[in-house]
Design a protein around this motif. Sequence first.
Motif: not given
Length: 204
Positions: A13-41
């Motif tokens: 069982k599977f489904e096709y998932v579409n990600k728009t450029y704005s959704e991709f950007k939103y995910d990148v910003e979210g992950l980056s924000t979490k990394l910035l709070n983990m003390g990994l400078e």
Amino acid sequence: IAYKFKKYRGKNKFEYVNKTYSEFKYDVEGLSTKLLNMGLEGKKIAVIGNNRYEWCITYLGVTTAGRIIVPLDKALPENELESLLHRSEAEVVFCDGKYVEKIKKVKEQEESKLKYIVSFDETEENEILIYNEILEQGKKERLSGNTKYDEIKIDEEKMSILLFTSGTTSTSKGVMLSQKNICSNIEAIASVVKMYPTDTLLSF
């Protein structure tokens, strides 16, 4: 649409998932924000796994947060994976679930600098971080007013990627690449390969 991929929902069982450029950007910003709070400078963050959307988010999430990405070949034998994790001095690894046990063994070694293992897949092991969970945490932090990501200043000459060669003739070598190196490569490709909004690229 920026990405289209299969998401498996159980046996056959599977489904096709579409990600728009704005959704991709939103995910990148979210992950980056979490990394910035983990003390990994200035730290190195490795990624290993199959060709998947989460890999792409991790790659850009790390590099746009001013951290150094270490992409590792998913076909590496266990001893070589162990060696490159030590040599790179990576403190975080993002990986497919099937690599978790191997990387845990490396993390337990005295010379290891690993602090976190992040699994792209669900796991019940308490010490392993789940990609989807930290991504959602980062998104919530950003929605709550965290602007650390917007304040990052990229130094185009600074090392952003530590890429290991295939090592076909001897021990693999770590190639230090900057954002400028990568962008100049993309510009060079764009000068000879014409691409249009209607094109679809198949990556396998």
